[in-house]
Design an enzyme around this catalytic site. Sequence first.
Site, short mmCIF file in Angstrom:
data_model
loop_
_atom_site.label_atom_id
_atom_site.label_comp_id
_atom_site.label_asym_id
_atom_site.label_seq_id
_atom_site.Cartn_x
_atom_site.Cartn_y
_atom_site.Cartn_z
N GLY A 58 -14.79 7.20 -0.49
CA GLY A 58 -15.64 7.76 0.49
C GLY A 58 -16.51 6.66 0.88
O GLY A 58 -16.80 5.84 0.20
N CYS A 85 -10.89 4.79 -5.61
CA CYS A 85 -12.28 4.42 -5.07
C CYS A 85 -13.60 4.83 -5.39
O CYS A 85 -14.07 4.85 -6.63
CB CYS A 85 -11.96 4.08 -3.80
SG CYS A 85 -13.30 2.68 -2.98
N TYR A 86 -13.95 5.58 -4.57
CA TYR A 86 -15.45 6.52 -4.71
C TYR A 86 -14.89 7.44 -5.81
O TYR A 86 -15.78 7.54 -6.64
CB TYR A 86 -15.71 7.21 -3.55
CG TYR A 86 -16.97 8.12 -3.66
CD1 TYR A 86 -18.33 7.31 -3.53
CD2 TYR A 86 -17.18 9.15 -3.91
CE1 TYR A 86 -19.69 7.70 -3.44
CE2 TYR A 86 -18.20 10.04 -4.12
CZ TYR A 86 -19.61 9.35 -3.89
OH TYR A 86 -20.73 9.94 -3.92
N HIS A 175 -6.88 1.21 -3.03
CA HIS A 175 -6.15 2.08 -2.21
C HIS A 175 -4.68 2.12 -2.40
O HIS A 175 -3.75 1.61 -1.83
CB HIS A 175 -6.47 2.33 -0.91
CG HIS A 175 -7.97 2.66 -0.78
ND1 HIS A 175 -8.67 3.83 -0.48
CD2 HIS A 175 -9.05 1.77 -0.51
CE1 HIS A 175 -9.83 3.54 -0.58
NE2 HIS A 175 -10.35 2.52 -0.76
N GLU A 177 -2.70 4.56 -1.47
CA GLU A 177 -2.23 5.37 -0.38
C GLU A 177 -2.02 4.41 0.84
O GLU A 177 -1.17 4.81 1.82
CB GLU A 177 -3.02 6.49 0.03
CG GLU A 177 -4.48 6.11 0.53
CD GLU A 177 -5.52 5.80 -0.45
OE1 GLU A 177 -5.17 5.32 -1.36
OE2 GLU A 177 -6.51 5.73 -0.24
N ASP A 233 4.59 19.83 19.14
CA ASP A 233 4.08 20.98 18.07
C ASP A 233 4.71 22.28 18.91
O ASP A 233 5.30 23.00 18.17
CB ASP A 233 2.54 21.04 18.27
CG ASP A 233 1.96 19.74 17.70
OD1 ASP A 233 2.71 18.98 16.93
OD2 ASP A 233 0.89 19.65 17.72
N LYS A 375 1.53 16.10 11.17
CA LYS A 375 2.39 15.81 12.37
C LYS A 375 3.81 15.05 12.01
O LYS A 375 4.76 15.54 12.56
CB LYS A 375 1.63 14.70 13.07
CG LYS A 375 2.15 14.36 14.69
CD LYS A 375 1.80 15.70 15.39
CE LYS A 375 2.22 15.45 17.02
NZ LYS A 375 1.57 16.48 17.97
#
Length: 519
Positions: A58, A85-86, A175, A177, A233, A375
């Site tokens: 964050g 992290c945060y 991170h 990710e 979509d 997506k």
Amino acid sequence: MKNIKSSKILIIDFGSQYTQLIARRVRELNVYCEIYAWDVAAEKIREFNAQAIILSGGPESVHADNAPTLNPIVLELDVPVLGICYGMQLLAQHYGGAVDSSDKKEFGYASVELPGPSHLFEQVYPNKSQLDVWMSHGDKVIEMPADFECTAITSTSPFAAMQHKSKPIYALQFHPEVEHTIDGRDILSQFVHHISDCEQLWKTDNIIDTHVVEIHEKVGSDTVLLGLSGGVDSSVVAALMHKAIGKQLVCVFVDTGLLRYQEGDQVMATMADKMDIHVIRVNARQRFYDALAGVDDPEAKRKIIGEIFIRVFEEEANKLEQVKWLAQGTIYPDVIESAGSDTGKAHVIKSHHNVGGLPDDLALELIEPLRDLFKDEVRKLGVELGLAPEMVYRHPFPGPGLGVRILGEVKEQYADILARADHIFIEELRRHNLYDKTSQAFAVFLPVKSVGVVGDARRYEYVIALRAVETIDFMTARWAHLPHDFIGLVSSRIINEIDQVSRVVYDVSSKPPATIEWE
Ligand code: XMP
């Protein structure tokens, strides 16, 4: 069949730009997850019944006034927890460690040293004792909480990772990710598959099978209406619904006259002819051109296009008998963005209001089969359901279509010229293997005339601008440095093949300060 959501992870969002990325990574590890805002009610966290919880990063400092806080329920549930992290700083603070706020942010690559074995790094260590990772933080832990031990260090962070001495609680300053963290996937896989013992049930074929059963149960023998736009979509919704209920699905495709080159024919060829989906094609081109005559303000054009679209769709819907349901291509990021937070403290960003947003007064019940998908998952489903990969992986196309790519007043003649020019550009990008290297590329019609010469004759015709950008999130973008020879080739083709164009220019503006679209 096992419930594909029976093994799941909860991600608590503290406002990081990477929160959705964490969720996508977990899903890529074939495990279902959802994102809740940090201030969601404790009861909802309990009810979610997660097998593990991840705390996101964050932008705040834990010491800031009104800084997002850790709901104690997270630790009372006795499930594995990973703070990123945060999230790490919150854990350190909660357990009595010290967090230092410094104005100096560490942002970018860092080299992390692993001093010894740790359950979280089991897929990495001892093969590697040094990792290249991505950092993005201001605060850092400067004193370990008593019950924790340090599991990674960097030259600037004495505690770049930590773990609880007896509970499955882990924390990372960096991170995992983000792609730049080379071993991020292995670290997350260790947490998700081994520490949390999640089963890999979230896979494309299982997702399709489950959704087919759910759609069937929900709509029974009723008729379902779907607005097909030619976009990814709605096409995937069509394919999925068709698999579930066949001819009970009726699609309405509105040809606005502002679509890509021959898009209407293509939609009919794939959806109606090849996939045997019931599609009603409505030619409303003239209606759109008439309504747009004399209008040159971009927002006014957007509004008119949106309104006519809804009206045409409604008229078609009213002609159909016994329709009970309206299917929509809402996807998970739309749900997260409009979900908000329980106390109103979490920040909510609204996305573009899109054309294709359908009327609320149709008195139909909504069915949104892609509501829980990202997506990239929608795209995978599309390919698995038989849609062409070139279609499924197409660049985004704005709802108002060519309406915002024809500067000023929209006219049929301009739309025809632009669609052809755009088609040439896209065709050449594909032919030269450049299409997938750009994030969005298109032509823009400029209603100004410029002089040209063909043989001995002078021409006085329109200008086409080419726009191509590279971006990850479409919030910022850099203009694509396409090879000069390539741009030259596209320019020659457009000028030679379209008599009404005498000049082609290339847009070298980045975002910001320019936007991606010209209007
Ligand atoms: P801008 O031009 O704001 O575009 O830099 C960012 C992204 O949003 C798309 N865009 C739209 N999409 N309706 C849409 O559905 C719109 O009115 C609209 N305006 C811009 C644009 O194509 C780009 O991908």
